[in-house]
Design a protein around this motif. Structure first.
Motif, short mmCIF file in Angstrom:
data_model
loop_
_atom_site.label_atom_id
_atom_site.label_comp_id
_atom_site.label_asym_id
_atom_site.label_seq_id
_atom_site.Cartn_x
_atom_site.Cartn_y
_atom_site.Cartn_z
N LEU A 250 8.38 17.18 31.12
CA LEU A 250 8.33 17.28 29.66
C LEU A 250 9.54 18.04 29.11
N TYR A 251 9.91 19.11 29.80
CA TYR A 251 11.04 19.92 29.35
C TYR A 251 12.35 19.15 29.47
N ARG A 252 12.56 18.51 30.61
CA ARG A 252 13.80 17.75 30.80
C ARG A 252 13.89 16.59 29.80
N LEU A 253 12.80 15.91 29.60
CA LEU A 253 12.83 14.78 28.66
C LEU A 253 13.18 15.27 27.27
N ASP A 254 12.60 16.38 26.85
CA ASP A 254 12.90 16.95 25.53
C ASP A 254 14.38 17.28 25.41
N CYS A 255 14.96 17.86 26.45
CA CYS A 255 16.38 18.22 26.42
C CYS A 255 17.27 16.97 26.42
N ASN A 304 29.06 18.49 31.83
CA ASN A 304 27.94 18.30 32.75
C ASN A 304 26.78 19.10 32.18
N PHE A 305 25.68 18.42 31.93
CA PHE A 305 24.54 19.03 31.26
C PHE A 305 23.49 19.43 32.28
N ASN A 306 22.84 20.57 32.06
CA ASN A 306 21.86 21.06 33.02
C ASN A 306 20.61 21.56 32.29
N PRO A 354 16.39 24.53 23.13
CA PRO A 354 16.80 23.12 23.06
C PRO A 354 17.35 22.71 21.69
N ASP A 355 16.91 23.40 20.63
CA ASP A 355 17.44 23.07 19.30
C ASP A 355 18.94 23.30 19.20
N GLU A 356 19.50 24.14 20.07
CA GLU A 356 20.93 24.44 20.04
C GLU A 356 21.77 23.36 20.73
N ILE A 357 21.14 22.47 21.47
CA ILE A 357 21.87 21.54 22.32
C ILE A 357 22.85 20.66 21.55
N PRO A 358 22.42 19.93 20.51
CA PRO A 358 23.38 19.03 19.84
C PRO A 358 24.61 19.75 19.29
#
Length: 404
Positions: A250-255, A304-306, A354-358
């Motif tokens: 669930l966490y990875r999919l959200d990211c 590279n995203f982690n 995760p909100d910071e990712i984009p």
């Protein structure tokens, strides 16, 4: 079975003599190579993946202990240590310590082992959060030992880049879909426990609690009777692993959903095709070889995203060391223990939510100089402090101080 052996003072040489057990985990290769570079006398005993009858196992171990005379035995994730306790009992007879370095959650491994307190055992764990809980289980010698990198193995092999590997951003990792399904099949929970487990997995992933069982007992006590009804340690372990893997899914999919606007390349198992079905803007690539492919792959991604497995709420994973070692840029999720290894935003780029990712992806895609500075600083730190040579030196010294 004859197990008489001559007594021998231990740890008398500059470096100890180490018996390395089995090759079922990639890290043993790194440790073996580190021993060779450091001039450490070692013997590699590979049981492989095949089943071995008890007499053959004991005969092989006794012969090795009598001829090689190790100062201690080293394994990863307890691989090579039988669940019935034959090896630990044998090492107790020979008074030879065992070092087991856990690089996956030890609480999802040790619960199915018997006689785990036989003899002299030291546990090393990559996740500092598990030190106190392992001591609470009854282990006296528990030490924190993070992961690292082997810059001699993480080197490019190809003279020409693979064009289809080029991407503005990529993610290499398992979807956890098949792994979760297999754990459900292994524990075979009641329909109610399975349904409640799905809810619990989401809540566990959003919590700061590192252990699934402790989280269940505190936040979902109404499930304890059905959990206990699973009966065997193996089924209970499978259920707790299911909770952990589902939380990771669930966490990875959200990211990953948050990077779809940046044309990502997703490398992993076919489960990603199921989880991202109908979603546009991404490409899929089957799993790549750790040694043969990834050193060439990482530099072809601008980012590279982690996003780390939920089996480790505080520790960092292997990718944090590998990507900079290959001269590539990594954007990773923040973990509590990361500050003990790197200086965030200077030696490593992190997102804390995760909100910071984009926003961070957009920032770093358009900041080549900033990326280059972070890559250089991270690689310098890794070579100075975080290679597997450093980790082996630390492990050997700890074993000497603990068991000499």
């Amino acid at each position: 079975m004859q197990t008489d052996h001559p007594t021998r003072p231990s740890f008398r040489q500059t470096h100890p003599r180490i018996l390395l057990l089995t090759s079922q985990y990639f890290l043993i290769g790194e440790l073996k190579a580190a021993c060779e570079r450091l001039g450490v006398d070692h013997f590699f005993l590979d049981f492989g993946t095949k089943e071995m009858d008890l007499d053959t196992f004991v005969t092989q171990m006794v012969s090795t202990l009598n001829t090689f005379k190790p100062d201690f035995v080293l394994t990863v994730n307890h691989l090579g240590v039988d669940r019935e306790g034959v090896l630990t009992t044998l090492l107790k007879t020979y008074d030879i310590p065992l070092a087991s370095w856990f690089v996956d959650n030890p609480h999802l491994i040790l619960d199915t082992y018997h006689h785990i307190f036989e003899g002299r055992t030291a546990l090393f764990t990559w996740d500092f959060d598990t030190v106190d809980s392992l001591k609470a289980m009854g282990f006296d010698a528990v030490f924190h030992l993070p992961l690292g990198a082997d810059p001699t193995r993480l080197v490019p092999h190809r003279t020409q880049p693979v064009d289809q590997w080029r991407a503005p951003i990529s993610f290499v990792g398992n979807s956890m879909l098949t792994k979760t399904i297999k754990r459900i099949q292994a524990c075979n929970p009641s329909p109610r426990l399975l349904e409640a487990g799905m809810v619990m997995a989401k809540a566990f992933g959003e919590s700061g609690e590192p252990q699934a069982e402790r989280f269940m007992r505190h936040d979902f006590p109404e499930l304890l009777s059905e959990f206990d009804a699973l009966g065997t340690p193996e089924r209970k372990q499978a259920f707790l692993t299911f909770i952990t893997w589902q939380a990771t899914l669930l966490y990875r999919l959200d990211c990953i959903l948050r990077i779809l606007d940046f044309d990502p390349l997703i490398v992993g198992d076919p489960g990603w095709n199921e989880l991202l079905k109908g979603r546009a803007g991404w490409r899929y690539h089957a799993e790549l070889s750790y040694y043969d492919d990834l050193p060439d792959f990482y530099p072809l991604s601008t980012i590279n995203f982690n996003c780390t497995s939920q089996q480790m709420k505080g520790a960092v994973n292997q990718r944090v060391f590998d990507v900079p070692t290959c001269g590539a840029f990594l954007l990773t999720d923040h973990r509590r223990q990361i500050e003990t290894l790197f200086e965030p935003d200077t030696e490593i780029a992190v997102y804390r939510d995760p909100d910071e990712i984009p926003g961070l992806v957009d920032l770093y895609l358009n900041a080549p100089d900033k990326r280059a500075r972070i890559i250089k600083a991270a690689r310098k730190r890794i070579l100075a402090e975080h290679t597997y040579d450093h980790r082996m030196m630390s492990l050997m010294e700890t074993m000497r101080q603990t068991f000499e």
